[in-house]
Design a protein around this motif. Structure first.
Motif, PDB file in Angstrom:
ATOM      1  N   GLY A 163      -3.107  19.779 -40.934  1.00 27.64           N
ATOM      2  CA  GLY A 163      -2.052  20.577 -41.551  1.00 27.64           C
ATOM      3  C   GLY A 163      -0.674  20.234 -41.040  1.00 27.64           C
ATOM      4  N   ILE A 164      -0.611  19.734 -39.792  1.00 25.11           N
ATOM      5  CA  ILE A 164       0.692  19.314 -39.243  1.00 25.11           C
ATOM      6  C   ILE A 164       0.564  17.938 -38.579  1.00 25.11           C
ATOM      7  CG2 ILE A 164       1.769  21.584 -38.954  1.00 25.11           C
ATOM      8  CD1 ILE A 164       0.848  21.513 -36.002  1.00 25.11           C
ATOM      9  N   ALA A 165      -0.219  17.072 -39.181  1.00 21.78           N
ATOM     10  CA  ALA A 165      -0.461  15.748 -38.600  1.00 21.78           C
ATOM     11  C   ALA A 165       0.833  14.967 -38.403  1.00 21.78           C
ATOM     12  CB  ALA A 165      -1.420  14.953 -39.489  1.00 21.78           C
ATOM     13  N   SER A 166       1.742  15.034 -39.386  1.00 25.83           N
ATOM     14  CA  SER A 166       2.985  14.262 -39.267  1.00 25.83           C
ATOM     15  C   SER A 166       3.900  14.853 -38.202  1.00 25.83           C
ATOM     16  CB  SER A 166       3.708  14.192 -40.617  1.00 25.83           C
ATOM     17  OG  SER A 166       3.810  15.465 -41.217  1.00 25.83           O
ATOM     18  N   TYR A 167       3.894  16.176 -38.056  1.00 24.83           N
ATOM     19  CA  TYR A 167       4.665  16.811 -36.984  1.00 24.83           C
ATOM     20  C   TYR A 167       4.080  16.422 -35.627  1.00 24.83           C
ATOM     21  CZ  TYR A 167       6.524  20.502 -33.966  1.00 24.83           C
ATOM     22  OH  TYR A 167       7.134  21.185 -32.931  1.00 24.83           O
ATOM     23  N   CYS A 168       2.751  16.483 -35.510  1.00 24.77           N
ATOM     24  CA  CYS A 168       2.098  16.075 -34.261  1.00 24.77           C
ATOM     25  C   CYS A 168       2.472  14.634 -33.909  1.00 24.77           C
ATOM     26  CB  CYS A 168       0.583  16.181 -34.393  1.00 24.77           C
ATOM     27  SG  CYS A 168      -0.052  17.873 -34.510  1.00 24.77           S
ATOM     28  N   ALA A 169       2.481  13.763 -34.905  1.00 26.45           N
ATOM     29  CA  ALA A 169       2.819  12.360 -34.659  1.00 26.45           C
ATOM     30  C   ALA A 169       4.208  12.231 -34.057  1.00 26.45           C
ATOM     31  CB  ALA A 169       2.731  11.574 -35.964  1.00 26.45           C
ATOM     32  N   SER A 170       5.163  13.016 -34.578  1.00 29.15           N
ATOM     33  CA  SER A 170       6.540  12.932 -34.066  1.00 29.15           C
ATOM     34  C   SER A 170       6.625  13.425 -32.630  1.00 29.15           C
ATOM     35  CB  SER A 170       7.490  13.728 -34.962  1.00 29.15           C
ATOM     36  OG  SER A 170       7.260  15.136 -34.862  1.00 29.15           O
ATOM     37  N   LYS A 171       5.815  14.427 -32.283  1.00 25.54           N
ATOM     38  CA  LYS A 171       5.838  14.964 -30.921  1.00 25.54           C
ATOM     39  C   LYS A 171       5.014  14.101 -29.961  1.00 25.54           C
ATOM     40  CE  LYS A 171       8.612  18.321 -31.797  1.00 25.54           C
ATOM     41  NZ  LYS A 171       9.982  18.320 -31.245  1.00 25.54           N
ATOM     42  N   PHE A 172       3.911  13.497 -30.461  1.00 21.80           N
ATOM     43  CA  PHE A 172       3.199  12.499 -29.660  1.00 21.80           C
ATOM     44  C   PHE A 172       4.172  11.383 -29.287  1.00 21.80           C
ATOM     45  CE2 PHE A 172      -0.743  14.462 -30.648  1.00 21.80           C
ATOM     46  CZ  PHE A 172      -1.807  13.776 -30.083  1.00 21.80           C
ATOM     47  N   ALA A 173       4.959  10.932 -30.264  1.00 19.05           N
ATOM     48  CA  ALA A 173       5.917   9.848 -30.034  1.00 19.05           C
ATOM     49  C   ALA A 173       6.967  10.257 -29.015  1.00 19.05           C
ATOM     50  CB  ALA A 173       6.582   9.450 -31.357  1.00 19.05           C
ATOM     51  N   MET A 174       7.471  11.488 -29.137  1.00 20.54           N
ATOM     52  CA  MET A 174       8.466  11.979 -28.176  1.00 20.54           C
ATOM     53  C   MET A 174       7.892  11.999 -26.769  1.00 20.54           C
ATOM     54  SD  MET A 174      10.307  15.731 -27.909  1.00 20.54           S
ATOM     55  CE  MET A 174      11.760  15.485 -28.903  1.00 20.54           C
ATOM     56  N   LEU A 175       6.654  12.480 -26.628  1.00 16.50           N
ATOM     57  CA  LEU A 175       6.045  12.579 -25.309  1.00 16.50           C
ATOM     58  C   LEU A 175       5.821  11.192 -24.712  1.00 16.50           C
ATOM     59  CD1 LEU A 175       4.907  14.571 -23.200  1.00 16.50           C
ATOM     60  CD2 LEU A 175       2.680  14.345 -24.322  1.00 16.50           C
ATOM     61  N   GLY A 176       5.341  10.254 -25.512  1.00 14.33           N
ATOM     62  CA  GLY A 176       5.108   8.895 -25.019  1.00 14.33           C
ATOM     63  C   GLY A 176       6.394   8.203 -24.623  1.00 14.33           C
ATOM     64  N   PHE A 177       7.421   8.344 -25.444  1.00 15.60           N
ATOM     65  CA  PHE A 177       8.739   7.768 -25.145  1.00 15.60           C
ATOM     66  C   PHE A 177       9.276   8.361 -23.844  1.00 15.60           C
ATOM     67  CE2 PHE A 177      13.365   7.884 -25.369  1.00 15.60           C
ATOM     68  CZ  PHE A 177      13.707   6.621 -25.836  1.00 15.60           C
ATOM     69  N   SER A 178       9.151   9.672 -23.710  1.00 19.86           N
ATOM     70  CA  SER A 178       9.673  10.362 -22.533  1.00 19.86           C
ATOM     71  C   SER A 178       8.948   9.928 -21.269  1.00 19.86           C
ATOM     72  CB  SER A 178       9.541  11.881 -22.705  1.00 19.86           C
ATOM     73  OG  SER A 178      10.246  12.335 -23.841  1.00 19.86           O
ATOM     74  N   GLU A 179       7.630   9.744 -21.372  1.00 22.69           N
ATOM     75  CA  GLU A 179       6.867   9.338 -20.194  1.00 22.69           C
ATOM     76  C   GLU A 179       7.260   7.934 -19.745  1.00 22.69           C
ATOM     77  OE1 GLU A 179       2.227   8.908 -18.662  1.00 22.69           O
ATOM     78  OE2 GLU A 179       2.690  10.091 -20.461  1.00 22.69           O
ATOM     79  N   GLY A 180       7.422   7.031 -20.702  1.00 16.76           N
ATOM     80  CA  GLY A 180       7.865   5.685 -20.352  1.00 16.76           C
ATOM     81  C   GLY A 180       9.243   5.701 -19.714  1.00 16.76           C
ATOM     82  N   LEU A 181      10.151   6.500 -20.290  1.00 19.08           N
ATOM     83  CA  LEU A 181      11.510   6.600 -19.750  1.00 19.08           C
ATOM     84  C   LEU A 181      11.501   7.259 -18.380  1.00 19.08           C
ATOM     85  CD1 LEU A 181      14.537   6.199 -20.124  1.00 19.08           C
ATOM     86  CD2 LEU A 181      14.612   8.354 -21.431  1.00 19.08           C
ATOM     87  N   TRP A 182      10.617   8.233 -18.166  1.00 19.00           N
ATOM     88  CA  TRP A 182      10.493   8.893 -16.867  1.00 19.00           C
ATOM     89  C   TRP A 182      10.245   7.871 -15.764  1.00 19.00           C
ATOM     90  CZ3 TRP A 182       6.278   9.746 -13.442  1.00 19.00           C
ATOM     91  CH2 TRP A 182       6.458  10.779 -12.509  1.00 19.00           C
ATOM     92  N   HIS A 183       9.365   6.906 -16.042  1.00 19.25           N
ATOM     93  CA  HIS A 183       9.093   5.850 -15.065  1.00 19.25           C
ATOM     94  C   HIS A 183      10.322   4.954 -14.862  1.00 19.25           C
ATOM     95  CE1 HIS A 183       4.850   6.722 -14.520  1.00 19.25           C
ATOM     96  NE2 HIS A 183       4.647   6.709 -15.826  1.00 19.25           N
ATOM     97  N   GLU A 184      10.994   4.620 -15.959  1.00 22.26           N
ATOM     98  CA  GLU A 184      12.166   3.741 -15.882  1.00 22.26           C
ATOM     99  C   GLU A 184      13.309   4.356 -15.078  1.00 22.26           C
ATOM    100  OE1 GLU A 184      13.450   2.525 -19.750  1.00 22.26           O
ATOM    101  OE2 GLU A 184      11.495   1.698 -20.316  1.00 22.26           O
TER     102      GLU A 184
END
Length: 274
Positions: A163-184
């Motif tokens: 029901g909110i697959a596309s919204y989940c995708a955008s937040k999965f992407a935000m979390l992954g981007f943030s985690e990579g940046l956290w390390h950087e």
């Protein structure tokens, strides 16, 4: 990457006196409440959203805190508008100490029924808008060796829900981007924290598509999440899940996906059918 949070203890002594805070999606909900919480604590706040009249109403409310407020109308899904917003902000204040990437929305519906444009629009605002803002303000933070990025995600960044697959995708992407940046950002003086709440009672659900969405009795208030945002801006943690007890569910999902995914999927699909 600790996720627990004691808001009462954390917020009781927090001051943002003379800090420059920029909040996207400031016209309502979590963004609006976050602006109020930051202004209460002495911050100068830059209000960013598409609805200028709503921003001006909020700016009037914030006058009583005697801090500097800048209203800037901007659609963060448009990178040219974000670049202009950065220029105006840095001309006015010289820096941004805390960037709160909060703007976001969802459209309820199965992937088969949503249009490609509806899916793209969610990714453009929720994910790419965050990227545009981060890319525009991060260089100055790195130059000053100081700053904090707070990305407002969702528990939906850890659960793919029907029901909110596309919204989940955008937040999965935000979390992954943030985690990579956290390390950087380790050792740079700049920090990043993600705030991931469960469902929140805001205008988020005013989209007509949500008329058919299953209703939840456990939704949080915008003010509760705003306090987590303020705490995040003063935290060394990577992710703060609100309420903290939900981190157990996230842990279980990642640890036992073969058990949890079928349960979550069947529960939501049953509600969709009903």
């Amino acid at each position: 990457m600790e996720t627990n949070l004691s808001l009462g203890d954390t917020l009781s002594t927090v001051s943002f006196q003379n800090k420059i805070v920029l909040v996207t999606g400031a016209s309502s909900g979590i963004g609006k409440s976050s602006c109020i919480e930051f202004a209460k604590r002495g911050a100068n706040v830059i209000l960013v959203a598409r609805r200028k009249e709503k921003l001006e109403e909020l700016a009037s409310q914030l006058k009583k805190y005697n801090t500097k407020i800048l209203v800037y109308q901007c659609d963060i899904s448009q990178k040219e508008q974000v670049e202009k917003m950065r220029t105006r902000t840095l001309d006015e204040f010289g820096r941004v100490d805390i960037l709160v990437n909060n703007a976001g929305f969802a459209i309820w519906g199965s992937v088969s029924k949503l249009t490609i444009e509806e899916i793209e629009s969610q990714m453009a605002t929720n994910y790419l808008g965050m990227v545009y803002c981060t890319k525009n303000f991060l260089p100055k933070m790195l130059e000053l060796k100081s700053g904090h990025i707070v990305n407002v995600a969702s528990v939906a960044a850890s659960f793919g829900l029907p029901g909110i697959a596309s919204y989940c995708a955008s937040k999965f992407a935000m979390l992954g981007f943030s985690e990579g940046l956290w390390h950087e950002l380790k050792g740079t003086g700049v920090r990043i924290t993600v705030v991931s709440p469960i469902m929140v009672k805001t205008e988020f659900f005013d989209n007509p598509s949500f008329k058919s969405m299953p209703k939840s009795s456990t939704a949080l208030s915008a003010n509760t999440v705003a306090k987590a945002v303020v705490a995040a801006a003063n935290s060394s943690r990577f992710e703060i899940i609100v309420p903290g007890i939900v981190r157990g569910a996230v842990w279980a999902k990642h640890t036992f996906p073969y058990l949890i995914n079928p349960l979550v999927g069947s529960a939501f699909k049953r509600q969709m059918r009903e």
